[in-house]
Design an enzyme around this catalytic site. Structure first.
Site, PDB file in Angstrom:
ATOM      1  N   TYR A 181      61.624  20.547  67.151  1.00  0.00           N
ATOM      2  CA  TYR A 181      62.579  21.230  66.269  1.00  0.00           C
ATOM      3  C   TYR A 181      61.861  22.271  65.417  1.00  0.00           C
ATOM      4  CZ  TYR A 181      66.481  22.183  63.249  1.00  0.00           C
ATOM      5  OH  TYR A 181      67.477  22.835  62.589  1.00  0.00           O
ATOM      6  N   PHE A 204      76.187  52.450  67.815  1.00  0.00           N
ATOM      7  CA  PHE A 204      76.309  51.477  68.898  1.00  0.00           C
ATOM      8  C   PHE A 204      77.344  50.457  68.436  1.00  0.00           C
ATOM      9  CE2 PHE A 204      75.417  47.636  71.304  1.00  0.00           C
ATOM     10  CZ  PHE A 204      75.695  48.146  72.556  1.00  0.00           C
ATOM     11  N   THR A 205      78.115  49.926  69.395  1.00  0.00           N
ATOM     12  CA  THR A 205      79.278  49.097  69.076  1.00  0.00           C
ATOM     13  C   THR A 205      78.960  47.970  68.089  1.00  0.00           C
ATOM     14  OG1 THR A 205      78.780  47.882  71.094  1.00  0.00           O
ATOM     15  CG2 THR A 205      80.478  49.583  71.248  1.00  0.00           C
ATOM     16  N   ASP A 217      66.248  50.339  66.115  1.00  0.00           N
ATOM     17  CA  ASP A 217      66.813  49.462  67.140  1.00  0.00           C
ATOM     18  C   ASP A 217      65.897  49.617  68.349  1.00  0.00           C
ATOM     19  OD1 ASP A 217      68.130  48.280  69.244  1.00  0.00           O
ATOM     20  OD2 ASP A 217      70.116  48.983  68.659  1.00  0.00           O
ATOM     21  N   LYS A 246      67.014  43.010  77.120  1.00  0.00           N
ATOM     22  CA  LYS A 246      66.806  44.269  77.866  1.00  0.00           C
ATOM     23  C   LYS A 246      65.323  44.421  78.203  1.00  0.00           C
ATOM     24  CE  LYS A 246      70.952  45.121  75.805  1.00  0.00           C
ATOM     25  NZ  LYS A 246      71.641  44.164  74.941  1.00  0.00           N
ATOM     26  N   ARG A 269      82.659  53.375  78.490  1.00  0.00           N
ATOM     27  CA  ARG A 269      82.018  53.779  77.234  1.00  0.00           C
ATOM     28  C   ARG A 269      82.745  55.027  76.754  1.00  0.00           C
ATOM     29  NH1 ARG A 269      78.453  49.605  75.413  1.00  0.00           N
ATOM     30  NH2 ARG A 269      80.615  49.084  75.034  1.00  0.00           N
ATOM     31  N   PHE A 308      86.709  46.539  73.271  1.00  0.00           N
ATOM     32  CA  PHE A 308      86.412  46.803  74.685  1.00  0.00           C
ATOM     33  C   PHE A 308      86.071  45.541  75.465  1.00  0.00           C
ATOM     34  CE2 PHE A 308      81.813  46.320  74.329  1.00  0.00           C
ATOM     35  CZ  PHE A 308      81.615  46.502  72.977  1.00  0.00           C
TER      36      PHE A 308
END
Ligand code: PLI
Length: 462
Positions: free
Chosen positions: A77, A129-130, A220, A263, A387, A454
């Protein structure tokens, strides 16, 4: 004696060890599946998809080195050894001393927004960005787009369309007053602009401007190695530097960063919040126990952190990124042969089809990119994503649709997953839909969720 040609083609620096069968379906089957999914490719069952170019997020093929690491998960943990290994690699590859793991990128965005966003303050960035904008707004901030104008023009071939317009940013600071800014962020490459990078020259200018006004700068870094690759091949003075060196140099200009590890790091789940600001770190380390889990696992299993740590080592290999971006370029060049309108220059993670040009007879109120994504799926089982106006959502103040200049279908390439033959099939399908484009009518939105519509909105064919 004929001379052997010099090797001109490239190939991926890996081979396939394990395969996953994919289902091939008929057009009537896909018509039914698309209808049931409300013509939203996010709502399709993945088993009904033939070639899945929805996203490169969490859909990557891990290496044998990463899978081997999964067996070394320390699932304690508290204080897992995988956490400490990951932390060492975060320091090494991003150059940030402090780190908190999160279950994925938006969890890091959530915490950063909660910690840094002052009510009614301004947070400029190189395009929205969303999820990033959603968390800024939920925390009471206001996002302002300060990307260069070229980024909004699909045909413009500027090599660094992810750059910030420094004059626009300074004018905004002078108009609103520096104290009304929580921070500025840069993403690289810019997802919604078509996977377009920023240059180090631009970053240095933004950084010195913000130092002058005392405003923090956050990154980011979700696909930052791709940005580093573009700098290496496009920016003077960086040709001989390694991806690792460029990445560390990029990060050196930022106060902190967040990463969707799904990514660049080539894993299926994971996120990173890293900073050089001790105070922000301490708040994040405390906050993570409320939202994610203890600060030494942040919603992840030990094995996930091991795969991330190993992914960090693999993500900076030049040949890996070259092959990844080479695959995207290959797709772009094939689409050009059929005169399909696409965004230039080709992006790092995806090719973006210009739905406004593809379906000029459809106004944005008929959701051209949403329509095109569903038509491509119906034609061949290839899944891309919208998009455009659906992703842009509604303006919170007016309640009206936001109409972005870019109305695109994204064909996104998971890392190390598909072959050139899959791309050929994809391209032929899009060419077929292009031939039949005049017959295509738009869609009507019949269900709209409150947040990030979306993902879950439903449509009916007109
Ligand atoms: O999907 P998350 O929560 O791990 O990460 C959110 C996120 C943050 N920044 C950027 C630039 C992203 O691209 C991103 C997620 N992108 C997705 C899911 C995509 O399909 O592009």
């Amino acid at each position: 004696m004929s001379k052997l040609p010099k090797q001109k083609s490239w190939a991926e620096p890996y081979k396939i060890k394990m395969v996953e069968p994919i289902k091939m379906t008929t057009r009537p089957y896909r018509e039914k599946a698309a209808k049931e999914a409300g013509y939203n490719t996010f709502l399709l069952k993945s088993e009904d998809v033939y070639i899945d170019l929805l996203t490169d997020s969490g859909t990557n093929a891990m290496s044998d080195y990463q899978w081997a690491g999964m067996m070394l998960g320390d699932e304690a943990y508290a204080g897992s050894k995988n956490f400490y290994y990951l932390w060492d690699n975060v320091k090494k590859y991003y150059g940030m001393p402090y780190f908190v793991p999160t279950h994925q990128g938006r969890a890091a965005e959530h915490m950063i927004s909660k910690i840094l966003v002052k009510p009614d303050s301004i947070i400029p960035g190189n395009m929205y960005f969303t999820t990033t904008r959603e968390h800024i707004e939920l925390a009471g901030g206001k996002f302002v787009d300060v990307i260069i104008d070229e980024a909004h023009d699909p045909q413009n071939t500027h090599p660094f369309k992810g750059n910030i317009n420094v004059n626009k940013l300074e004018a905004l600071i002078k108009k609103e007053g520096a104290k009304n800014f929580s921070y500025v962020f840069m993403a690289g490459p810019v997802n919604m602009a078509g996977g377009q990078p920023f240059s180090l020259k631009n970053l240095k200018e933004v950084s010195s401007l913000l130092k002058k006004y005392g405003i923090p700068l956050w990154l980011d870094a979700t696909r930052a190695t791709e940005n580093a690759y573009f700098i290496k091949i496009r920016e003077k003075g960086y040709e001989k530097k390694s991806i690792e060196q460029i990445l560390v140099e990029i990060c050196s200009y930022f106060d902190g960063l967040w990463v969707s590890a799904k990514k660049d790091l080539m894993v299926n789940i994971g996120g990173i919040l890293a900073t050089r600001n001790k105070k922000v770190y301490e708040e994040a380390r405390n906050m993570v126990v409320v939202y994610e889990g203890l600060h030494t696992y942040g919603g992840l299993a030990g094995r996930d952190m091991e795969a991330m740590a190993r992914g960090l080592e693999e993500m900076v290999h030049f040949d890996n990124i070259k092959a990844r971006i080479g695959q995207v370029e290959y797709c772009g060049k094939q689409l050009e042969k059929y005169n399909i309108p696409i965004v230039y220059p080709f992006g790092g993670h995806a090719i973006f089809v210009d739905a406004k040009k593809f379906l000029p007879h459809l106004s944005q109120d008929l959701f051209p990119a949403q329509t095109l994504a569903s038509e491509i799926y119906i034609d061949s089982g290839v899944r891309g994503m919208e998009r455009g106006v659906v992703s842009a959502g509604r303006d919170h103040a007016t309640g009206k649709h936001r109409y972005p200049k870019l109305e695109l279908v994204r064909l996104t390439f998971p890392r190390r997953v598909y072959t050139q033959a899959h791309i050929d099939v994809t391209v032929e399908s899009i060419a077929q839909v292009y031939d039949d484009r005049k017959k295509i009518k738009g869609l009507k939105m019949v269900y709209e969720p409150k947040h990030l519509r979306f993902f879950q909105a439903r449509f009916k064919k007109l």
